[in-house]
Each structure stands twice: as structure tokens, then as C-alpha cells.
Design a protein around this motif. Structure first.
Motif, PDB file in Angstrom:
ATOM      1  N   SER A   1      39.625  36.799  43.929  1.00  0.00           N
ATOM      2  CA  SER A   1      40.868  37.053  44.661  1.00  0.00           C
ATOM      3  C   SER A   1      41.157  38.536  44.832  1.00  0.00           C
ATOM      4  CB  SER A   1      42.047  36.394  43.936  1.00  0.00           C
ATOM      5  OG  SER A   1      41.880  35.003  43.847  1.00  0.00           O
ATOM      6  N   THR A   2      40.705  39.360  43.896  1.00  0.00           N
ATOM      7  CA  THR A   2      41.006  40.791  43.976  1.00  0.00           C
ATOM      8  C   THR A   2      40.076  41.532  44.922  1.00  0.00           C
ATOM      9  OG1 THR A   2      39.582  41.252  42.062  1.00  0.00           O
ATOM     10  CG2 THR A   2      41.918  40.865  41.621  1.00  0.00           C
ATOM     11  N   TRP A   3      38.945  40.941  45.237  1.00  0.00           N
ATOM     12  CA  TRP A   3      37.948  41.652  46.030  1.00  0.00           C
ATOM     13  C   TRP A   3      38.446  41.905  47.454  1.00  0.00           C
ATOM     14  CZ3 TRP A   3      33.672  42.004  42.704  1.00  0.00           C
ATOM     15  CH2 TRP A   3      32.691  42.911  43.110  1.00  0.00           C
ATOM     16  N   GLY A   4      38.470  43.162  47.840  1.00  0.00           N
ATOM     17  CA  GLY A   4      38.888  43.512  49.199  1.00  0.00           C
ATOM     18  C   GLY A   4      40.389  43.516  49.416  1.00  0.00           C
ATOM     19  N   ARG A   5      41.181  43.382  48.356  1.00  0.00           N
ATOM     20  CA  ARG A   5      42.632  43.377  48.474  1.00  0.00           C
ATOM     21  C   ARG A   5      43.234  44.605  47.819  1.00  0.00           C
ATOM     22  NH1 ARG A   5      44.544  37.181  47.029  1.00  0.00           N
ATOM     23  NH2 ARG A   5      44.499  36.352  49.141  1.00  0.00           N
TER      24      ARG A   5
END
Length: 392
Positions: A72-76
Motif C-alpha cells: 500500500s505504501t509503494w508509490g504513495r
């Protein structure tokens, strides 16, 4: 680095969530004496032996959480991650708290409500940090999850990359391993040595999924599997009492942890990609509200009807009722309120971004331009330096 992505939702991951939730429900309804008024080994002579290890569903949740939250944290940005978590967690949580408070207040058979001020504090989900009792005992895991989110937020500030995730795994493993010796409350609270192996292994499994498995990632997973064994006796004592450490064998718990690692490993490596049953996605969506409402409400119902309905039928009926209630919370509260909360928070996030005053980058002093002469062509003149702006 070759990146491996799956275009489909991981239905097998939803299935693992459902399995973890049912393990916890089974443990609370069948293994514990409190809802029945006496030990359950005479009520469920065979099922009781299995249900005593159902608390390991929490560890499975933490393992899956490491995988999912890293994804979920990837690219955010930090703001986008916060919005996604707040809109995902709070609607069902608020509904679970209020429903539990009403039931416990109306039928104080298993537990009693410790004042509405406690309920109000619980609405923040931060009660674990200020010694406020949980409205429902299972809510302790939510504060553990929040600490994991805080750790991932720090990584996001540096950038969620393969390298930084590996650094996190190394630093966190070291802190969790040393915490019992250092005996520093802050390190112990943040490192969470009992549960860190599951979160860290989940992160490593996601890196395998996103990129590809290699010796470093497998070493991380195997190390966490070994470290997880250290706290099995502690968890047995926490859930079943100190006497259980000597009375119960620990090998079933060890096998269940190995099986959970193996299942998530299979999902990470793509062995379960063909599993795309739609009902698993629906069931996966129900696991969170089911977890929030099943304990105090379900145990109260069992205690209230334990002398009028046969035990197996009562457990099955209460479980079915909790699943139906979770479905109603998901469709009537979690989805619409979550959508509204997500939209509202995104607007607030956009407003913050628009009103951030950019910093002016200091311009370097330049040499004054040479005056134009008949012998110097106009296009050879130096152009004055134009200040640039750097967003915060």
C-alpha cells in the motif's frame, strides 16, 4: 531489477485473512471458559484441543499486514497513505465500538462498560497509548498495527524503495532482538519484539512478489521464522494462563506458524494466482468488521443462551450472526462512510498542498553583464539569472 506484478486481486490473500479471523473466533467461542461459565473441555472434548491455538490467527493477521501495508505504501505519499488507512479503518471501527458498547451496557453478563468516557477515548483508536481500557479486548491489536504504520511512515519519508525496505528489515530486526536486553520502554514499545518477525517477514514476502525472490529475502524470512519461535511460550501464557505453558505442547503452535509462512510464501511466489473465486474477495472484506464485533458481543450471546441452545448449534448460530452483522456493517457503514471520508480527506489534503508557501531558492550572485559595444554582438550578452522556486 525485473518487477513482478499481478493484475488481479490476490483472492488467496483474502482467503488467508478469512482463515485468520475464523481462527480467532473459534478460539474465543470454543476454547475460553468465560462465555460458558466453566472450562470447555467437557463441552467440546475434541474441538477444544484445536481451538486452544486459535489465538495464532492474530499472528497471521500481522504477517498478512506486513505484506499488504508494504504494498500500500509503494508509490504513495505520506498523506495519501494516511487517507487510505484512516478511511479504511475508522468507519467499521466506530460502528463496532458503538454496537459493542450498546450490547455490553444492555447485557453486562461477560463484561461491563467502564463509563462512556472510555468509549469516547476508544473512538480515537489511541487508547493503547494512554492506558485506557479497550471497549473490546481484541482492540489491542489495532494499536499494534498503528505502530507498524508509524514505522512505515518513517520509511516513506526517505522513500519506499527496495533498498530502504531492506534497511528497515535489518534495523527493525536488530531493535527487536536487542529490546529485551536493553529494557528501554520506548524501544520495546516501537520494536514490538513479539510481533516484529511477522511484520518483517510479510514485508520480505511482498518484495519477493514485487520483484523476485533471492537469497537475501529468503534469509530475512527464515530469520524471522526462527525469531518468532522465541515468543510462543509467552503468547501461550498471555492467552491461556501460565499453567498452559507446561500443560500444552508448543509444537502445534510452531507448525501453525510455519504453515502460515508457507501459505504467504506461496501467494508471494504466484503459486495461488489461479485462485480467483469472487466469494473470497467478499469474505476478505468481512474479516475486519467480523474481528471488531465478534468477541464481546458473541461471548455475551453465548453466555445468555448457553443453557437453552445446544453448544455446537449455539456456536454455529452466533458465528453466522456475527458474519451477517459484519456484512451489514461493511455494506451500510464501511463502504459509504469510507468513501465519504476518503473524498473529504483528499480534499483537505489538496487544500494543504495548495496553501503551502514555496520556498525561494537563493539565487547565486552573477557577474554584471558586459555592456554592448559595436564589437560585441547582441546575442553574446549574458542573460541575468532568473530565481527559481522549490516546492516544500
Amino acid at each position: 531489477m525485473t518487477e513482478r506484478r499481478s493484475g488481479n486481486r490476490l483472492a488467496a490473500l483474502d482467503g488467508l485473512r478469512l482463515l485468520a479471523a475464523l481462527m480467532v473466533v473459534f478460539y474465543h467461542y470454543v476454547a475460553l471458559a468465560r462465555p460458558w461459565g466453566h472450562p470447555t473441555d467437557t463441552i467440546f472434548p475434541t474441538a477444544h484441543k484445536v481451538a486452544q491455538y486459535g489465538w495464532l490467527g492474530v499472528e497471521v493477521f500481522f504477517l498478512v499486514s506486513g505484506f499488504v501495508i508494504c504494498m500500500s505504501t509503494w508509490g504513495r505519499t505520506v498523506g495519501e497513505f494516511a487517507v487510505s488507512r484512516l478511511s479504511r479503518l475508522f468507519p467499521a471501527y466506530w460502528a463496532g465500538i458503538l454496537l459493542t458498547a450498546v450490547v455490553v451496557k444492555t447485557w453486562p453478563e461477560i463484561t461491563s462498560l467502564r463509563g462512556w468516557d472510555t468509549v469516547i477515548t476508544n473512538l480515537t483508536m489511541l487508547q493503547g497509548g494512554n492506558n485506557t481500557p479497550n471497549t473490546d479486548p481484541v482492540y489491542w491489536t489495532l494499536f499494534t498495527e498503528l505502530k507498524f504504520y508509524l514505522i512505515m511512515t518513517v520509511v516513506m519519508l526517505f522513500g519506499v524503495t527496495y533498498r530502504n525496505c531492506l534497511i528497515l528489515c535489518g534495523v527493525w530486526t536488530t531493535a527487536a532482538a536487542l529490546a529485551p536486553v536493553l529494557k528501554t520502554p520506548l524501544i520495546t514499545a516501537l520494536a514490538m519484539p513479539q510481533y516484529a518477525p511477522f511484520f518483517i517477514a510479510g514485508i520480505a514476502f511482498y518484495l519477493m512478489r514485487r520483484h523476485r525472490p533471492n537469497a537475501i529475502l529468503w534469509a530475512i524470512v527464515i530469520l524471522q521464522l526462527l525469531l518468532a519461535q522465541r515468543y510462543i511460550d509467552y503468547r501461550l501464557a498471555t492467552n491461556l494462563g501460565k499453567a498452559a505453558v507446561n500443560a500444552l505442547p508448543s509444537w502445534p503452535a510452531r507448525l501453525l506458524i510455519i504453515a502460515a509462512f508457507a501459505l504467504l510464501g506461496a501467494i508471494a511466489l504466484g503459486a495461488c494466482d489461479r485462485i480467483q473465486w469472487k466469494w473470497l474477495t467478499t469474505a476478505g472484506a468481512l474479516t475486519y468488521p467480523l474481528y471488531l464485533i465478534h468477541m464481546s458481543i458473541g461471548m455475551t450471546l453465548i453466555h445468555h443462551y448457553r443453557n437453552t441452545i445446544p453448544a455446537p448449534a449455539l456456536v454455529a448460530s452466533v458465528t453466522a450472526l456475527m458474519l451477517a452483522t459484519a456484512w451489514l456493517i461493511h455494506h451500510l457503514i464501511e463502504r459509504p462512510l469510507g468513501k465519504w471520508l476518503r473524498t473529504t480527506l483528499h480534499r483537505g489534503l489538496d487544500d494543504v498542498r495548495q496553501h503551502v508557501t514555496p520556498r525561494r531558492r537563493h539565487a547565486r550572485p552573477t557577474t554584471p553583464p558586459t555592456p554592448t559595444t559595436p564589437h560585441t554582438p547582441q546575442h553574446d550578452q549574458q542573460t541575468p539569472h532568473t530565481p527559481t522556486f522549490e516546492p516544500v
